[in-house]
Write an enzyme that holds these catalytic residues in place. Structure first.
Site, short mmCIF file in Angstrom:
data_model
loop_
_atom_site.label_atom_id
_atom_site.label_comp_id
_atom_site.label_asym_id
_atom_site.label_seq_id
_atom_site.Cartn_x
_atom_site.Cartn_y
_atom_site.Cartn_z
N ILE A 1 -5.42 -5.85 1.65
CA ILE A 1 -4.33 -5.59 0.69
C ILE A 1 -3.02 -5.18 1.35
O ILE A 1 -2.14 -4.65 0.69
CB ILE A 1 -4.76 -4.53 -0.36
CG1 ILE A 1 -5.25 -3.26 0.35
CG2 ILE A 1 -5.81 -5.11 -1.30
CD1 ILE A 1 -5.49 -2.08 -0.59
N LYS A 2 -2.89 -5.46 2.65
CA LYS A 2 -1.62 -5.15 3.30
C LYS A 2 -0.61 -6.28 3.05
O LYS A 2 -0.98 -7.34 2.56
CB LYS A 2 -1.84 -4.95 4.81
CG LYS A 2 -2.74 -3.76 5.13
CD LYS A 2 -2.19 -2.48 4.54
CE LYS A 2 -2.90 -1.20 4.98
NZ LYS A 2 -4.34 -1.18 4.91
#
Ligand SMILES: Cc1ncc(COP(=O)(O)O)c(C=O)c1O
Length: 377
Positions: free
Chosen positions: A194-195
């Site tokens: 989720i970066k």
């Protein structure tokens, strides 16, 4: 529900991964080499070594500069400590424990949620083996001030502890005009799901010297030189290492997403600028610092509110996911022996909350976030 996190996956990633999967070579190879070259070009530092997570990268970084009992050539170091922030993901600090070193907690600066540099300066001692800082939410630590503190420590104690910048949140962030990764310290980025930039899972060390770069490339894979002719002339291993390398499947996904990360990052920033404008000056709600000499990547958008519980309930009722994202690390049982008085953290931690800011948040959704916050006041 407007999510706080989402995966930013390029439509080109499945085909890129499939090409590797069908190629018969899925380990560390040319995709990793290319990914590193592309990352180096973006950051403006050629010394990039990818790894399989930022967690591995942090563990390797501490190992290289402060090597505890597990480190080659070092005696057991029961006194050795690493100064670090408690307001972060546990990965930052467990990397210190994994190296057999002690944690010395440094208080946080309530304005930035980064480490409090005054407290850090006070806590450097002959036992300090390294300093870990986190660019919380992607907002850069004042790196020039930190360098000045280290100059003073060097003059006083005769040595300069290495600095590790946990840059897991900070892809694309800049300090004094240049990207994080170019200010003379070891930086560790995360390419976890989720970066801003994901390779599925993965990370990268960005290094300040050729020697650290050489060691990182060796130690991420057992200390064995992969460029040697391992069949005909197997190389010696002068310094043992880990199995932390990235493979070509993850690198191919990372490369596909790297081609689109600027758009992702720009939308995080645009949403943050909208909140900065629309939420400024609301009594009882405090935004974090924005200094003119640095640009956050706004991986998350933290703010401080007086009654967090009712704020979170109101947002939840309005279909907006909010969270403090990271729990303070110093209260965990496994680090009880390092407990310290941290008055700033004590006051600020219960007030921190993050609202959705990522590239998936639409104009209508960010307006809904602002209206919901305003209505509650
Ligand atoms: C500040 C910080 N450091 C390190 C990590 C670990 O990153 P990874 O999941 O790539 O190991 C994270 C993950 O979210 C993080 O937020």
């Amino acid at each position: 529900m407007i999510p706080l996190f989402s995966v930013s996956m390029s439509a080109a990633a499945p085909a890129a991964a499939a090409r590797v999967l069908g190629s018969g070579r899925i380990g560390q190879g040319t995709e990793v080499d290319e990914f590193e070259r592309e990352l180096a070009g973006r950051i403006g530092n050629p010394r990039v070594a990818t790894v399989n997570s930022a967690t591995s990268g942090l563990q390797l970084a501490v190992h290289m500069v402060a090597g505890g009992p597990a480190s080659a050539g070092h005696a057991h170091d029961p006194e050795g400590e690493v100064l670090s922030t408690p307001l972060t993901m546990e990965a930052t600090n467990w990397a210190i424990l994994a190296n057999g070193l002690r944690i010395r907690w440094v208080d946080v600066d309530p304005a930035t949620l980064n480490v409090d540099l005054d407290d850090l300066a006070r806590k450097i001692s002959p036992r300090t083996r390294a300093i870990m800082v986190v660019h919380f939410a992607g907002y850069p630590v004042d790196l020039d001030r930190l360098a000045a503190i280290l100059d003073e420590a060097e003059a006083r104690f005769g040595f300069r502890p290495a600095v590790i910048e946990d840059s897991a949140h900070a892809w694309g962030a800049t300090y004094r005009g240049t990207p994080i990764g170019t200010h003379g310290n070891i930086c560790v980025f995360s390419f976890q799901a989720i970066k801003h930039l994901t390779s599925g899972d993965g990370g990268a060390l960005v290094l300040p010297t050729d020697e650290l770069h050489r060691r990182a490339r060796l130690l991420r894979w057992f200390g064995i030189d992969r460029t040697a002719d391992r069949l005909r002339n197997p190389p010696d291993v002068p310094e043992w290492g880990f199995k932390f390398h990235m493979n070509d499947i993850n690198a191919a996904i990372g490369r596909a997403n790297l081609a689109e990360v600027d758009r992702v990052l720009a939308r995080h920033r645009d949403n943050a600028a909208f909140y900065d404008r629309e939420l400024a000056g609301i009594p009882g709600l405090e935004l974090t610092e924005r200094a003119g000499d640095r640009e956050s990547s706004f991986w998350i958008y933290p703010m401080k509110v007086e009654d967090r519980e009712s704020f979170m309930k109101r947002m939840d009722d309005a279909g907006i996911m909010v969270s403090n994202v990271h729990e303070r690390n110093d209260l965990h049982t496994c680090v009880r022996e390092y407990s310290a008085l941290l008055p700033n953290l004590e006051r600020v931690a219960p007030r921190v909350v993050c609202v959705p800011v990522g590239s998936w948040v639409t104009d209508e959704q960010r307006e809904h976030v602002v209206e919901t916050i305003r209505k509650g006041w």
